[in-house]
Design an enzyme around this catalytic site. Structure first.
Site, PDB file in Angstrom:
ATOM      1  N   CYS A   1      41.132  36.781  30.621  1.00 60.18           N
ATOM      2  CA  CYS A   1      42.429  36.769  30.370  1.00 60.18           C
ATOM      3  C   CYS A   1      42.510  36.145  31.425  1.00 60.18           C
ATOM      4  CB  CYS A   1      42.970  37.555  30.215  1.00 60.18           C
ATOM      5  SG  CYS A   1      41.761  39.624  30.737  1.00 60.18           S
ATOM      6  N   GLY A   2      42.031  35.106  32.193  1.00 59.44           N
ATOM      7  CA  GLY A   2      41.606  34.556  33.340  1.00 59.44           C
ATOM      8  C   GLY A   2      42.415  35.132  34.784  1.00 59.44           C
TER       9      GLY A   2
END
Length: 295
Positions: A89-90
């Site tokens: 998720c970055g």
């Protein structure tokens, strides 16, 4: 130059990865819609509850007597970090952990040197990351997001409130991602305990200029309202983090899908060049062989 088989294998591998990232993006989008609806519905309720508490607490003696408003010398600190249980998720999780570390270094250096700063991690990634950074983690609430509900968040809130009321911690703060939109999440660090009178806020000023008749007694209302408001505050932060996680994951998987598409273009170009070079080489070998036989 890589062989044709190696390039074909890489194309197949990237193609499979692209299908996975596409599927993960679609799942995140579906979850984001539900999470976004939940936080949008929660925000007005949480805001109104805070306004009510400001109105009731203005001038109430029981606010100062509440175990959740006791201001003590800051010796022990608890930071509640809200992260995800999974990665991909970055920078969603790393941003929260960086903010927590920066908060400790800028405000609680002395307490950290004395090992008086603890982390209550809601989310497995936060628990793992802060432990790697050498901080003590407490509580077992890392699986809240797998069964997200007010009842489960209430257990964590009760644990935090009880620890503060007993004097285990003098300050409790929340560190989480606030949801703005799919592509934007803003890291927030906000105080949780002790609660303070909001006489400087607009709601507090409005309350000081108005007279109310309370039923039941003002102190009784406040004693019921304070714990509920704290639980709602934590629940709102969890919902903000949940929506932010799905937004961050959707954005990350969309970018990964685009990167895979670019890589596929490059690999197909390499494959065609390699294939063309192999064909040209075979033709040259055939021509060379024919000339040798003719001579």
């Amino acid at each position: 130059m890589a062989s044709l088989k190696e390039v074909r294998d890489r194309i197949g591998s990237v193609n499979s990865t692209q299908q996975i990232t596409k599927a993960m993006k679609m799942v995140a989008a579906a979850k984001l819609r539900r999470a976004q609806d939940s936080i949008i519905q929660m925000r007005p309720y949480a805001r109104k509850l805070n306004e009510m508490m400001s109105t009731v607490s203005e001038g109430a003696e029981s606010l100062a007597e509440s175990p959740y408003s006791q201001v003590r010398p800051v010796e022990r600190v608890l930071l509640v970090t809200l992260t995800s249980d999974r990665g991909l998720c970055g920078a969603f999780n790393s941003n929260v952990m960086k903010a927590a570390v920066n908060r400790i270094e800028s405000h609680y250096t002395k307490q950290a040197l004395l090992k008086n700063v603890d982390i209550l991690a809601i989310g497995k990634k936060g628990a793992e990351g802060m432990a790697r950074r050498g901080f003590s983690t407490i509580g077992q609430f890392s699986d809240i997001f797998t069964r997200l509900s007010f009842v489960n968040v209430k257990e964590a809130a009760d644990f935090i409130m009880d620890a503060f009321a007993k004097g285990t911690y003098d300050v409790v703060e929340l560190v989480y991602n606030e949801f703005k939109n799919v592509a934007t999440q803003v890291v927030r660090t906000e105080p949780f305990l002790p609660i303070q009178s909001s006489t400087d806020s607009p709601a507090g000023n409005a309350a000081s200029n108005a007279n109310y008749i309370f039923e039941p007694a003002e102190d009784e209302i406040l004693n019921e309202l304070i714990p509920k408001a704290l639980k709602i505050q934590l629940y709102r932060a969890v919902l903000e983090s949940n929506a932010s996680e799905h937004g961050a994951r959707m954005t990350a998987m969309d970018k990964a899908t685009e990167n895979a598409q670019e890589m596929l273009k490059e690999l197909r170009l390499i494959y065609n060049r390699t294939r063309q070079a192999a064909i040209t080489k075979e033709i040259l070998e055939i021509v060379g062989g024919a000339e040798a036989l003719a001579s």
